[in-house]
Scaffold this active site. Structure first.
Site, mmCIF file in Angstrom:
data_model
loop_
_atom_site.group_PDB
_atom_site.id
_atom_site.type_symbol
_atom_site.label_atom_id
_atom_site.label_comp_id
_atom_site.label_asym_id
_atom_site.label_seq_id
_atom_site.Cartn_x
_atom_site.Cartn_y
_atom_site.Cartn_z
ATOM 1 N N ALA A 74 0.732 -1.148 -0.137
ATOM 2 C CA ALA A 74 -0.169 0.069 -0.074
ATOM 3 C C ALA A 74 0.552 1.275 0.030
ATOM 4 O O ALA A 74 0.431 2.179 -0.528
ATOM 5 C CB ALA A 74 -1.016 0.060 1.337
ATOM 6 N N LYS A 117 -3.290 4.830 -3.619
ATOM 7 C CA LYS A 117 -4.211 3.923 -3.831
ATOM 8 C C LYS A 117 -5.366 3.597 -2.915
ATOM 9 O O LYS A 117 -6.444 3.323 -2.875
ATOM 10 C CB LYS A 117 -3.872 2.684 -4.726
ATOM 11 C CG LYS A 117 -3.271 2.964 -5.837
ATOM 12 C CD LYS A 117 -2.632 1.793 -6.845
ATOM 13 C CE LYS A 117 -1.735 2.110 -7.942
ATOM 14 N NZ LYS A 117 -0.460 3.091 -7.794
ATOM 15 N N CYS A 164 3.973 -0.466 -11.940
ATOM 16 C CA CYS A 164 4.373 0.783 -12.947
ATOM 17 C C CYS A 164 5.413 0.166 -13.744
ATOM 18 O O CYS A 164 6.594 1.105 -13.724
ATOM 19 C CB CYS A 164 4.641 1.740 -11.867
ATOM 20 S SG CYS A 164 5.933 1.572 -10.858
#
Length: 446
Positions: free
Chosen positions: A261, A266, A383
């Site tokens: 996290a 997010k 990513c």
């Protein structure tokens, strides 16, 4: 080391030296700006030089090696000084050569002996007289492309193999452009239209994102410095990074796991869409969990997030089967999709790193799978733009978990409409945002 707090070129050389020794460029830039006495104009020049030299590092180093015999014997700060001077001459068309020469020679004089001053003066005058060495004389095509776009050969070859020559070259031609400054509107506190008019009143130029819903792209100002940011009306997040959560079919009462996290972009995005529901946000490090809580506090969603220090590979040992309505695995990855925003990533990572990370990502997916309810969605995102960490992981997961199926990843702006594969692949040259991969995996049975 100079103590000049207002000279952008001198500070840029010092910052580049620290980055060369392993410091993070963004943290160094922020620290220097905070401690400096530079004007706004000089801050822009300083930032531009630091990021620009890092982005074009292989190109600039090639030029220095061609222009200076035994360049590898130079002290690191001298190479940074030459790199920064050449960067300004080649890539900054509004900066006159006179200013570059004077300032660079002055720094050489302050920090080095007379021989260094003469060397720097000689190199700059040679470039002014003869121009720069011709990259076309590099015979090997992969090496020539590597030097010209400043990306390691292994990454050039990997991208060419996976995407084809045309797409790889198009992508690589865009990665040294400036990254967009984008924000996610906090729907708990405001609307995109309201926030846009408030930001414009502060002097920002604002346009709605073509990539993500509830996203604005800003210029002519620093998003983090606005009182609107401090008041929690928005958070800073790349447009592509908003897509995994926007693709989750969330209900207001859902219990959702965010397995990896930190720093919480997010987690807070999920929390904004809940009322009675809860996000369980995991990270390995307590320190990073504090960052999630700070962000959640500022955005007004702290009561919807529970943080826990846990390695995501141990989720199945800590949580009962079928605990979560949905799960987000925004996995630790090589970050190659962030190459425009974090230019040093390209030099730090190797193919061995990518393969090691793929194993970790696979282990996380395996660990969280049992804790998802039947009918729930496991959203996997990275990513990066490399198949080893993306499609290969999804295919491996589906092969070993026949109780899951791939689901078409939808977006509010219908990105990549008509694609034949359910996964969403965003490349840095597609929309000017970060490179991102998103896969939806639905659990169809226990």
């Amino acid at each position: 080391m100079s103590t000049n707090k207002s000279n952008p070129r001198s500070l840029a050389v010092e910052t580049l030296e620290r980055v060369h020794n392993g410091a993070y460029s963004n943290l160094q830039i922020n620290n220097v700006i905070s401690a400096s006495e530079m004007s706004e104009k000089d801050i822009r020049l300083f930032t531009n030089i630091v990021y620009g030299v890092i982005q074009h590092r292989l190109t600039l180093n090639y030029y220095v090696q061609q222009l200076v015999s035994h360049a590898d014997k130079l002290q690191p700060w001298v190479i940074e000084l030459l790199d920064s001077a050449i960067y300004q001459m080649v890539y900054l068309d509004k900066v006159p050569n006179r200013a570059i020469f004077n300032e660079s020679i002055k720094i050489a004089k302050q920090r080095g002996h007379d021989g260094i001053r003469r060397l720097v003066t000689g190199v700059l005058h040679t470039i002014a007289r003869r121009g720069l060495p011709d990259l076309q004389q590099i015979k090997d095509p992969a090496e020539r492309l590597s030097i010209s776009v400043s990306v390691p050969v292994w990454l050039i070859k990997t991208l060419t193999n996976q995407l084809g020559q045309t797409k790889a070259e198009h992508l690589l031609a865009t990665i040294n452009q400036p990254a967009n400054q984008s924000i996610r509107v906090n729907r708990v506190k405001t609307t995109p239209a309201e926030l846009q008019s408030q930001l414009e009143a502060e002097g920002f130029t604002v346009r709605p994102s073509v990539v993500a819903a509830d996203a604005l792209v800003l210029s002519h100002g620093v998003a983090a410095h606005s009182a609107l940011f401090k008041a929690g009306l928005y958070t800073i997040q790349d447009e592509s990074a908003m897509l995994p959560v926007q693709a989750l079919p969330l209900a207001e009462s859902d219990v959702v796991l965010d397995a990896c996290a930190a720093p919480g972009g997010k987690s807070t995005q999920i929390a904004e869409r809940l009322t009675t529901g809860k996000v369980v946000a995991l990270d390995l490090h307590e320190k990073k969990l504090k960052k999630i809580q700070e962000n959640a506090q500022r955005l007004g969603v702290v009561d919807r997030i529970t943080t826990q220090a846990l390695d995501a590979r141990r989720v199945a040992t800590e949580f009962a089967p079928q605990t979560f309505d949905h799960i987000l695995v925004d996995a630790p990855c090589s970050g190659i999709g962030l190459i425009r925003r974090e230019p040093e990533i390209r030099y730090e990572k190797t193919l061995a790193d990518v393969e090691k990370l793929a194993n970790i990502q696979q282990a996380i997916l395996d660990a969280v799978a049992p804790t998802l309810k039947v009918g729930g969605m496991l959203m996997y995102s990275t990513c990066t733009i490399l198949d080893q960490e993306n499609m290969a992981n999804v295919q491996e997961f589906l092969a070993t978990h026949p109780n899951f199926e791939a689901v078409y990843v939808t977006t509010k702006h219908d990105l990549k409409a008509g694609r034949t594969e359910p996964e969403l692949k965003i490349y840095p040259d597609d929309y000017g945002s970060d490179g991102f991969f998103v896969a939806g995996l639905r659990k169809v049975s226990e």
